[in-house]
Design a protein around this motif. Structure first.
Motif, mmCIF file in Angstrom:
data_model
loop_
_atom_site.group_PDB
_atom_site.id
_atom_site.type_symbol
_atom_site.label_atom_id
_atom_site.label_comp_id
_atom_site.label_asym_id
_atom_site.label_seq_id
_atom_site.Cartn_x
_atom_site.Cartn_y
_atom_site.Cartn_z
ATOM 1 N N GLU A 109 0.799 -1.224 0.000
ATOM 2 C CA GLU A 109 0.000 0.000 0.000
ATOM 3 C C GLU A 109 0.837 1.282 0.000
ATOM 4 O O GLU A 109 0.402 2.303 -0.537
ATOM 5 N N PHE A 110 2.007 1.237 0.610
ATOM 6 C CA PHE A 110 2.790 2.460 0.787
ATOM 7 C C PHE A 110 3.987 2.519 -0.163
ATOM 8 O O PHE A 110 5.096 2.897 0.223
ATOM 9 N N ASP A 111 3.744 2.164 -1.411
ATOM 10 C CA ASP A 111 4.770 2.265 -2.446
ATOM 11 C C ASP A 111 5.238 3.715 -2.589
ATOM 12 O O ASP A 111 4.442 4.655 -2.495
ATOM 13 N N VAL A 112 6.543 3.899 -2.834
ATOM 14 C CA VAL A 112 7.090 5.246 -3.016
ATOM 15 C C VAL A 112 7.460 5.536 -4.472
ATOM 16 O O VAL A 112 7.745 6.684 -4.821
ATOM 17 N N LEU A 113 7.440 4.513 -5.331
ATOM 18 C CA LEU A 113 7.928 4.692 -6.693
ATOM 19 C C LEU A 113 7.051 5.640 -7.502
ATOM 20 O O LEU A 113 7.560 6.409 -8.325
ATOM 21 N N MET A 114 5.739 5.586 -7.293
ATOM 22 C CA MET A 114 4.863 6.497 -8.027
ATOM 23 C C MET A 114 5.164 7.946 -7.674
ATOM 24 O O MET A 114 5.220 8.821 -8.540
ATOM 25 N N GLY A 115 5.352 8.199 -6.384
ATOM 26 C CA GLY A 115 5.696 9.557 -5.962
ATOM 27 C C GLY A 115 7.028 10.006 -6.519
ATOM 28 O O GLY A 115 7.189 11.155 -6.946
ATOM 29 N N TYR A 116 8.005 9.101 -6.556
ATOM 30 C CA TYR A 116 9.307 9.420 -7.136
ATOM 31 C C TYR A 116 9.184 9.725 -8.627
ATOM 32 O O TYR A 116 9.898 10.594 -9.151
ATOM 33 N N VAL A 192 -6.932 6.899 -0.237
ATOM 34 C CA VAL A 192 -6.497 6.924 1.166
ATOM 35 C C VAL A 192 -5.019 6.586 1.273
ATOM 36 O O VAL A 192 -4.239 7.303 1.913
ATOM 37 N N TYR A 193 -4.627 5.491 0.627
ATOM 38 C CA TYR A 193 -3.244 5.031 0.755
ATOM 39 C C TYR A 193 -2.256 5.931 0.010
ATOM 40 O O TYR A 193 -1.078 5.972 0.353
ATOM 41 N N ARG A 194 -2.740 6.643 -0.997
ATOM 42 C CA ARG A 194 -1.829 7.500 -1.773
ATOM 43 C C ARG A 194 -1.740 8.912 -1.233
ATOM 44 O O ARG A 194 -1.061 9.761 -1.827
ATOM 45 N N VAL A 195 -2.392 9.201 -0.113
ATOM 46 C CA VAL A 195 -2.356 10.552 0.437
ATOM 47 C C VAL A 195 -0.949 10.940 0.877
ATOM 48 O O VAL A 195 -0.620 12.134 0.995
ATOM 49 N N PHE A 199 3.072 14.579 0.966
ATOM 50 C CA PHE A 199 4.325 14.856 1.657
ATOM 51 C C PHE A 199 5.538 14.370 0.861
ATOM 52 O O PHE A 199 6.594 15.003 0.882
ATOM 53 N N ILE A 200 5.392 13.249 0.167
ATOM 54 C CA ILE A 200 6.514 12.659 -0.565
ATOM 55 C C ILE A 200 6.972 13.564 -1.701
ATOM 56 O O ILE A 200 8.178 13.758 -1.909
ATOM 57 N N ILE A 201 6.039 14.132 -2.454
ATOM 58 C CA ILE A 201 6.423 14.901 -3.643
ATOM 59 C C ILE A 201 7.155 16.196 -3.295
ATOM 60 O O ILE A 201 8.247 16.444 -3.831
ATOM 61 N N PRO A 202 6.635 17.062 -2.418
ATOM 62 C CA PRO A 202 7.417 18.274 -2.090
ATOM 63 C C PRO A 202 8.741 17.953 -1.393
ATOM 64 O O PRO A 202 9.762 18.585 -1.687
ATOM 65 N N MET A 203 8.727 16.964 -0.491
ATOM 66 C CA MET A 203 9.985 16.557 0.125
ATOM 67 C C MET A 203 10.938 16.023 -0.931
ATOM 68 O O MET A 203 12.146 16.302 -0.911
ATOM 69 N N GLY A 204 10.395 15.261 -1.885
ATOM 70 C CA GLY A 204 11.213 14.697 -2.956
ATOM 71 C C GLY A 204 11.838 15.763 -3.834
ATOM 72 O O GLY A 204 12.994 15.632 -4.250
ATOM 73 N N ILE A 205 11.094 16.811 -4.154
ATOM 74 C CA ILE A 205 11.640 17.887 -4.988
ATOM 75 C C ILE A 205 12.882 18.485 -4.330
ATOM 76 O O ILE A 205 13.926 18.680 -4.967
#
Length: 389
Positions: A109-116, A192-195, A199-205
């Motif tokens: 559920e908490f994959d990070v690859l899409m956000g990356y 829900v799980y992708r919310v 946080f991931i995207i701005p932190m990632g930038i």
């Protein structure tokens, strides 16, 4: 890049991949699974809270920094070949998003690859800009990110808002449910799980750009300049941010966002500097641990996906069901599960690389990335020959 610098990056990726499992393993081994992740966090005892603190957010941030380094390498490669940028890198990001989507639906559920993937598309248009432009983006996005975390934390601390719903009940989906039921739940609850992407995207930038600029500043160089920079990062990350992070870990659930997204990136900078320094100071042939970390780093995508699949197979009801069976042995059996999976993938990745130069998913991914380009080159040659005739 020198061989020494490539080795450092492989070791760092290995550490980051094993560290992300150190965070995720607490979710897999919870009888309620991802559906009750925040419940389990709120109910953690002193020992488990400390063990969670060791990994929570820090290796996610380290992995994010290394993605920024990887993006910098891709940009340099395109510049050397005089290739248009971002050009085919956007196709690369699209494949990463697809990989993340499949990983999310089928495994975790908490994959990070899409956000990356989304982050890399944004940063691809910034990485070649001037230092002034990059700095402005980092300050603007970073300030907005800190303000968001600060506001949300203030509301949770003083507004009596809990991260855990009052009527939250233990879910049996992961301890007793079938595999296809879990897949259906992921699809149904994707919003829900992708919310976490908020946080991931701005932190990632910020961290992607910071990873790129740290590489340009010589963070991985075995030089006086590199050593000085690493020393400063270790002081700030491990000397200042780490003790503060320990405090927020025990401060209660209201500090969850600070504990996962705000202080860990600073700690990750110290970890990056520390691991790099240790690798540079090593002499002689690599030992078993370093060879294993390097192998995991070279097969990072495969290990990230398959270690989550291994953890799910061990813990969920459709597999061995150990999460429910060993619930009374927490947190100690969790440590053993993490260590066992890490050792397994150290061995498997080492054996795999004796025959192949990339991991299994990396090979598939490389084929998907190069196939359209090869087809385009072939079509261009056919057109050129037709014109000549």
């Amino acid at each position: 890049m020198t061989t020494r610098r490539i080795d450092v990056l492989d070791v760092l990726r290995g550490v980051a991949i094993m560290g992300t499992l150190g965070t995720n393993i607490w979710i897999f081994t919870s009888p309620g699974g991802p559906a009750n992740a925040l419940d389990a966090l709120a109910q953690s005892g002193t020992v488990e809270t400390f063990l969670r603190f060791l990994a929570n957010g820090k290796f996610l941030a380290l992995l994010t920094l290394l993605f920024g380094v990887g993006l910098e390498l891709q940009y340099r490669s395109a510049a050397r070949r005089n290739a248009p940028w971002p050009g085919w890198y956007l196709w690369r990001a699209g494949l990463l998003f697809l990989e993340g989507l499949i990983h999310y639906v089928l495994i975790f559920e908490f994959d990070v690859l899409m956000g990356y993937a989304v982050t890399s598309i944004i940063v691809a248009y910034l990485i070649g800009r001037s230092d002034r432009v990059v700095r402005a983006w980092m300050i603007t996005v970073g300030s907005a990110f800190v303000a968001l975390i600060g506001l949300a934390t203030f509301i949770m601390v003083y507004g009596q808002v809990s991260t855990v719903p009052p009527a939250s009940e233990a879910s049996t989906l992961f301890s007793e449910g079938a595999y296809l039921d879990q897949v259906a739940a992921r699809i149904q609850l994707i919003g829900v799980y992708r919310v976490e992407a908020v946080f991931i995207i701005p932190m990632g930038i910020v961290l992607f750009l910071l990873g790129s600029r740290l590489m340009r500043a010589g963070i991985f160089e075995d030089s006086v300049q590199g050593a000085t920079l690493r020393g400063r990062l270790m002081l700030a990350g491990l000397g200042v941010a780490l003790p503060l992070n320990l405090l927020t870990s025990f401060a209660g659930e209201a500090w969850f966002l600070v504990d996962r997204y705000l202080l860990p990136p600073l700690v990750a900078l110290g970890l990056l500097a520390l691991v790099t320094t240790v690798v540079h100071r090593m002499s002689g042939a690599p030992g078993t641990v370093r060879r294993g970390l390097t192998a995991i780093g070279r097969t990072a995508l495969s290990c990230y996906v398959f270690q989550n699949l291994a953890a799910a197979t061990l813990c969920y009801g459709w597999g061995l069901g150990l999460a429910a069976r060993f619930a009374g042995l927490r947190p100690w059996w969790v440590i053993g599960a993490w260590a066992g999976i890490c050792a397994l993938f150290m061995a498997l990745s080492t054996l795999w690389l004796r025959r192949y130069d990339r991991g299994p998913l990396e090979l598939l991914w490389q084929w998907a990335y190069t196939a359209p380009q090869s087809r385009r080159v072939t079509n261009d040659k056919i057109m050129d020959n037709s014109i000549k005739r």
